[in-house]
Design a protein around this motif. Structure first.
Motif, PDB file in Angstrom:
ATOM      1  N   LYS A  50     -28.633  30.894 -86.165  1.00 42.38           N
ATOM      2  CA  LYS A  50     -28.191  29.539 -85.841  1.00 42.38           C
ATOM      3  C   LYS A  50     -27.146  29.135 -86.868  1.00 42.38           C
ATOM      4  CE  LYS A  50     -31.326  29.010 -82.665  1.00 42.38           C
ATOM      5  NZ  LYS A  50     -30.963  29.348 -81.340  1.00 42.38           N
ATOM      6  N   PHE A  51     -26.248  28.252 -86.458  1.00 40.83           N
ATOM      7  CA  PHE A  51     -25.162  27.822 -87.330  1.00 40.83           C
ATOM      8  C   PHE A  51     -25.099  26.306 -87.415  1.00 40.83           C
ATOM      9  CE2 PHE A  51     -23.959  31.758 -85.258  1.00 40.83           C
ATOM     10  CZ  PHE A  51     -23.652  32.563 -86.339  1.00 40.83           C
ATOM     11  N   THR A  52     -24.532  25.847 -88.499  1.00 38.31           N
ATOM     12  CA  THR A  52     -24.144  24.456 -88.609  1.00 38.31           C
ATOM     13  C   THR A  52     -22.625  24.459 -88.546  1.00 38.31           C
ATOM     14  OG1 THR A  52     -26.047  23.928 -89.986  1.00 38.31           O
ATOM     15  CG2 THR A  52     -24.188  22.402 -90.055  1.00 38.31           C
ATOM     16  N   VAL A  53     -22.054  23.804 -87.539  1.00 36.30           N
ATOM     17  CA  VAL A  53     -20.608  23.815 -87.316  1.00 36.30           C
ATOM     18  C   VAL A  53     -20.083  22.390 -87.393  1.00 36.30           C
ATOM     19  CG1 VAL A  53     -18.751  24.408 -85.719  1.00 36.30           C
ATOM     20  CG2 VAL A  53     -20.803  25.839 -85.814  1.00 36.30           C
ATOM     21  N   THR A  54     -19.185  22.154 -88.327  1.00 30.85           N
ATOM     22  CA  THR A  54     -18.501  20.871 -88.386  1.00 30.85           C
ATOM     23  C   THR A  54     -17.015  21.116 -88.159  1.00 30.85           C
ATOM     24  OG1 THR A  54     -18.234  20.992 -90.780  1.00 30.85           O
ATOM     25  CG2 THR A  54     -20.173  19.828 -89.961  1.00 30.85           C
ATOM     26  N   TYR A  55     -16.320  20.115 -87.615  1.00 32.44           N
ATOM     27  CA  TYR A  55     -14.888  20.256 -87.332  1.00 32.44           C
ATOM     28  C   TYR A  55     -14.146  19.004 -87.767  1.00 32.44           C
ATOM     29  CZ  TYR A  55     -16.075  17.407 -83.292  1.00 32.44           C
ATOM     30  OH  TYR A  55     -16.535  16.400 -82.483  1.00 32.44           O
ATOM     31  N   ARG A  56     -12.864  19.212 -88.021  1.00 30.59           N
ATOM     32  CA  ARG A  56     -11.951  18.110 -88.338  1.00 30.59           C
ATOM     33  C   ARG A  56     -10.692  18.285 -87.496  1.00 30.59           C
ATOM     34  NH1 ARG A  56     -13.874  19.278 -93.675  1.00 30.59           N
ATOM     35  NH2 ARG A  56     -12.210  20.785 -93.814  1.00 30.59           N
ATOM     36  N   ASN A  57     -10.198  17.197 -86.942  1.00 29.86           N
ATOM     37  CA  ASN A  57      -8.953  17.164 -86.180  1.00 29.86           C
ATOM     38  C   ASN A  57      -9.014  18.040 -84.923  1.00 29.86           C
ATOM     39  OD1 ASN A  57      -6.399  16.208 -85.634  1.00 29.86           O
ATOM     40  ND2 ASN A  57      -5.388  17.844 -86.775  1.00 29.86           N
ATOM     41  N   ALA A  58     -10.001  17.825 -84.082  1.00 30.77           N
ATOM     42  CA  ALA A  58     -10.136  18.522 -82.799  1.00 30.77           C
ATOM     43  C   ALA A  58     -10.673  17.542 -81.766  1.00 30.77           C
ATOM     44  CB  ALA A  58     -11.080  19.703 -82.944  1.00 30.77           C
ATOM     45  N   ASP A  59     -10.423  17.841 -80.480  1.00 28.09           N
ATOM     46  CA  ASP A  59     -10.914  17.003 -79.386  1.00 28.09           C
ATOM     47  C   ASP A  59     -12.208  17.595 -78.853  1.00 28.09           C
ATOM     48  OD1 ASP A  59      -8.873  15.092 -79.324  1.00 28.09           O
ATOM     49  OD2 ASP A  59      -7.597  16.408 -78.119  1.00 28.09           O
ATOM     50  N   PRO A  60     -13.322  16.922 -79.040  1.00 21.22           N
ATOM     51  CA  PRO A  60     -14.591  17.452 -78.524  1.00 21.22           C
ATOM     52  C   PRO A  60     -14.695  17.292 -77.013  1.00 21.22           C
ATOM     53  CG  PRO A  60     -14.940  15.342 -79.598  1.00 21.22           C
ATOM     54  CD  PRO A  60     -13.492  15.693 -79.805  1.00 21.22           C
ATOM     55  N   SER A  61     -15.328  18.271 -76.346  1.00 25.89           N
ATOM     56  CA  SER A  61     -15.477  18.232 -74.883  1.00 25.89           C
ATOM     57  C   SER A  61     -16.399  17.107 -74.445  1.00 25.89           C
ATOM     58  CB  SER A  61     -16.003  19.574 -74.374  1.00 25.89           C
ATOM     59  OG  SER A  61     -17.275  19.836 -74.924  1.00 25.89           O
ATOM     60  N   HIS A  62     -17.290  16.679 -75.328  1.00 28.03           N
ATOM     61  CA  HIS A  62     -18.259  15.636 -74.983  1.00 28.03           C
ATOM     62  C   HIS A  62     -17.740  14.245 -75.293  1.00 28.03           C
ATOM     63  CE1 HIS A  62     -18.992  15.485 -79.302  1.00 28.03           C
ATOM     64  NE2 HIS A  62     -19.169  16.787 -79.287  1.00 28.03           N
ATOM     65  N   GLY A  63     -16.446  14.150 -75.671  1.00 32.76           N
ATOM     66  CA  GLY A  63     -15.887  12.868 -76.070  1.00 32.76           C
ATOM     67  C   GLY A  63     -16.194  12.614 -77.531  1.00 32.76           C
ATOM     68  N   GLY A  64     -15.784  11.493 -78.033  1.00 31.26           N
ATOM     69  CA  GLY A  64     -16.085  11.193 -79.421  1.00 31.26           C
ATOM     70  C   GLY A  64     -14.861  11.266 -80.304  1.00 31.26           C
ATOM     71  N   THR A  65     -15.117  11.394 -81.593  1.00 30.91           N
ATOM     72  CA  THR A  65     -14.055  11.316 -82.577  1.00 30.91           C
ATOM     73  C   THR A  65     -13.453  12.682 -82.878  1.00 30.91           C
ATOM     74  OG1 THR A  65     -15.577  11.619 -84.420  1.00 30.91           O
ATOM     75  CG2 THR A  65     -15.219   9.369 -83.667  1.00 30.91           C
ATOM     76  N   LEU A  66     -12.369  12.685 -83.641  1.00 29.61           N
ATOM     77  CA  LEU A  66     -11.686  13.920 -84.004  1.00 29.61           C
ATOM     78  C   LEU A  66     -12.458  14.733 -85.037  1.00 29.61           C
ATOM     79  CD1 LEU A  66      -8.009  12.648 -84.247  1.00 29.61           C
ATOM     80  CD2 LEU A  66      -9.085  13.882 -82.372  1.00 29.61           C
ATOM     81  N   ASN A  67     -13.447  14.130 -85.674  1.00 30.53           N
ATOM     82  CA  ASN A  67     -14.247  14.820 -86.682  1.00 30.53           C
ATOM     83  C   ASN A  67     -15.710  14.740 -86.263  1.00 30.53           C
ATOM     84  OD1 ASN A  67     -11.871  14.991 -88.254  1.00 30.53           O
ATOM     85  ND2 ASN A  67     -12.286  12.972 -89.105  1.00 30.53           N
TER      86      ASN A  67
END
Length: 93
Positions: A50-67
């Motif tokens: 299992k992983f913990t994945v965080t992102y910055r400056n991307a468009d999530p498929s579920h909507g929401g913020t860039l981070n």
């Protein structure tokens, strides 16, 4: 060559880039899933990992913020510049 064929050729030739755990990673597509990010960050990992994945400056498929944070089954669309991911292997106790 038809216009549709030319358009498909242009899409295949596109190159994208994201930074995964501090390493610039060239990509041939702009949508990354949780599962792909685990494979890119930890090739040959335990399939049960299992992983913990965080992102910055991307468009999530579920909507929401860039981070934010990705969970299994979710994906994001990377931006032309500046998309970064932090992927950590999560151990079980």
């Amino acid at each position: 060559m038809t216009a549709a064929t030319q358009e498909q050729g242009k899409k295949k030739d596109k190159q994208f880039e994201a930074v995964i755990n501090g390493t610039e990673t060239p990509l041939d597509h702009d949508v990354l899933t949780y599962e792909e990010l685990g494979q890119l960050a930890y090739p040959n990992h335990d399939p049960e990992a299992k992983f913990t994945v965080t992102y910055r400056n991307a468009d999530p498929s579920h909507g929401g913020t860039l981070n934010g944070t990705l969970v299994a089954g979710e994906s994001v669309t990377i931006k032309k510049k500046g998309t970064t991911f932090d992927v950590r292997l999560t151990t079980r106790s």
